[in-house]
Design an enzyme around this catalytic site. Structure first.
Site, PDB file in Angstrom:
ATOM      1  N   CYS A  78       9.917   4.197   6.888  1.00 21.88           N
ATOM      2  CA  CYS A  78      10.122   5.646   6.952  1.00 21.88           C
ATOM      3  C   CYS A  78       9.728   6.197   8.332  1.00 21.88           C
ATOM      4  CB  CYS A  78       9.404   6.314   5.795  1.00 21.88           C
ATOM      5  SG  CYS A  78      10.160   7.883   5.376  1.00 21.88           S
ATOM      6  N   HIS A 169      10.029   4.049   1.291  1.00 21.25           N
ATOM      7  CA  HIS A 169       8.672   3.532   1.120  1.00 21.25           C
ATOM      8  C   HIS A 169       8.704   2.375   0.125  1.00 21.25           C
ATOM      9  CE1 HIS A 169       6.377   6.902   3.019  1.00 21.25           C
ATOM     10  NE2 HIS A 169       7.522   7.529   2.801  1.00 21.25           N
ATOM     11  N   GLU A 171       6.110   0.612  -0.410  1.00 22.25           N
ATOM     12  CA  GLU A 171       4.700   0.414  -0.809  1.00 22.25           C
ATOM     13  C   GLU A 171       4.283   1.352  -1.937  1.00 22.25           C
ATOM     14  OE1 GLU A 171       5.762   2.233   1.552  1.00 22.25           O
ATOM     15  OE2 GLU A 171       4.422   3.913   1.950  1.00 22.25           O
TER      16      GLU A 171
HETATM   17  N1  GLN Z   1      10.154  13.068   7.685  1.00 21.07           N
HETATM   18  C1  GLN Z   1       9.162  12.243   8.305  1.00 21.07           C
HETATM   19  C2  GLN Z   1       9.361  12.175   9.813  1.00 21.07           C
HETATM   20  O1  GLN Z   1      10.324  12.629  10.319  1.00 21.07           O
HETATM   21  C3  GLN Z   1       9.174  10.851   7.721  1.00 21.07           C
HETATM   22  C4  GLN Z   1       8.844  10.927   6.251  1.00 21.07           C
HETATM   23  C5  GLN Z   1       8.120   9.730   5.698  1.00 21.07           C
HETATM   24  O2  GLN Z   1       7.591   8.873   6.420  1.00 21.07           O
HETATM   25  N2  GLN Z   1       8.065   9.691   4.397  1.00 21.07           N
HETATM   26  O3  GLN Z   1       8.532  11.654  10.488  1.00 21.07           O
END
Ligand code: GLN
Length: 192
Positions: A78, A169, A171
């Site tokens: 992410c 994610h 995890e």
């Molecule tokens: N929206 C977040 C970003 O731009 C990432 C979201 C996440 O890691 N769940 O950094």
């Protein structure tokens, strides 16, 4: 295998738990010197702008680039995927610029801020459970990048040699097979 989780901001404890379930040793990495003791590094989800800022503040940008140059595996989930990217399509300054891909942040819009799905991933025999939270998408990849999964036609898991990235994610569920996959990458590197 000793797998570090960059512990500047974000979902650190959850990754440590998944690493353990997958048979590895999870280590919170807070200082650059600790990179010498690990076989692979996970950059967790959270807020990429914040993680990037803290990486600059604590000298992690150069240190992680060297870690990568040594061929040691890195897994970005992410926000961690955003941090790995060579390019961000928003025009924002990219962070590590390691993985040859162009990434859109918060790519699912407001209606789909967070959701779960089962996802087919190349190299894993049955679909894995994936949690998307304000997730990014990989819009374009370079020739050396292998696409491991797509969701509704968009790239959400990719690998470039020793670099692995997921939009979601892995995890936050009890399905630790992507962590197992990453530990295997670290083991292969160690024995080569
Ligand atoms: N929206 C977040 C970003 O731009 C990432 C979201 C996440 O890691 N769940 O950094």
């Amino acid at each position: 295998m000793n797998i570090g989780v960059l512990a500047l901001q974000g979902a650190v404890a959850e990754h440590i738990r998944s690493i353990r379930l997958a048979g590895g040793q999870g280590i919170e990495v807070k200082r650059t010197e600790q990179l010498a003791d690990i076989d692979g590094l996970i950059i967790p989800g959270g807020e990429s702008t914040t993680i990037g800022k803290l990486m600059r503040k604590y000298d992690f940008i150069e240190a992680i680039k060297q870690f990568s140059e040594a061929g040691k595996p890195i897994f970005g989930t992410c926000a961690g995927l955003i941090v790995l990217a060579k390019q961000l399509d928003s025009g924002e300054e990219p962070h590590l610029k390691l993985m040859d891909m162009t990434v859109s942040r918060n790519a699912f819009g407001r209606q789909r801020e967070s959701f779960e799905t089962d996802l087919e991933v190349k190299g894993i025999d049955t679909p894995i459970r994936a949690v998307f939270i304000r997730a990014p998408l990989i819009r374009e990849v370079g020739a050396q990048v292998d696409i491991l999964s797509t969701y509704e036609g968009e790239i959400v898991t990719a690998r470039q040699g020793h670099l692995l990235a997921s939009s979601y994610h892995p995890e936050l569920t009890d399905d630790y097979r992507l962590h197992q996959y990453f530990i295997e990458m670290a083991r292969e590197r160690g024995s080569s």
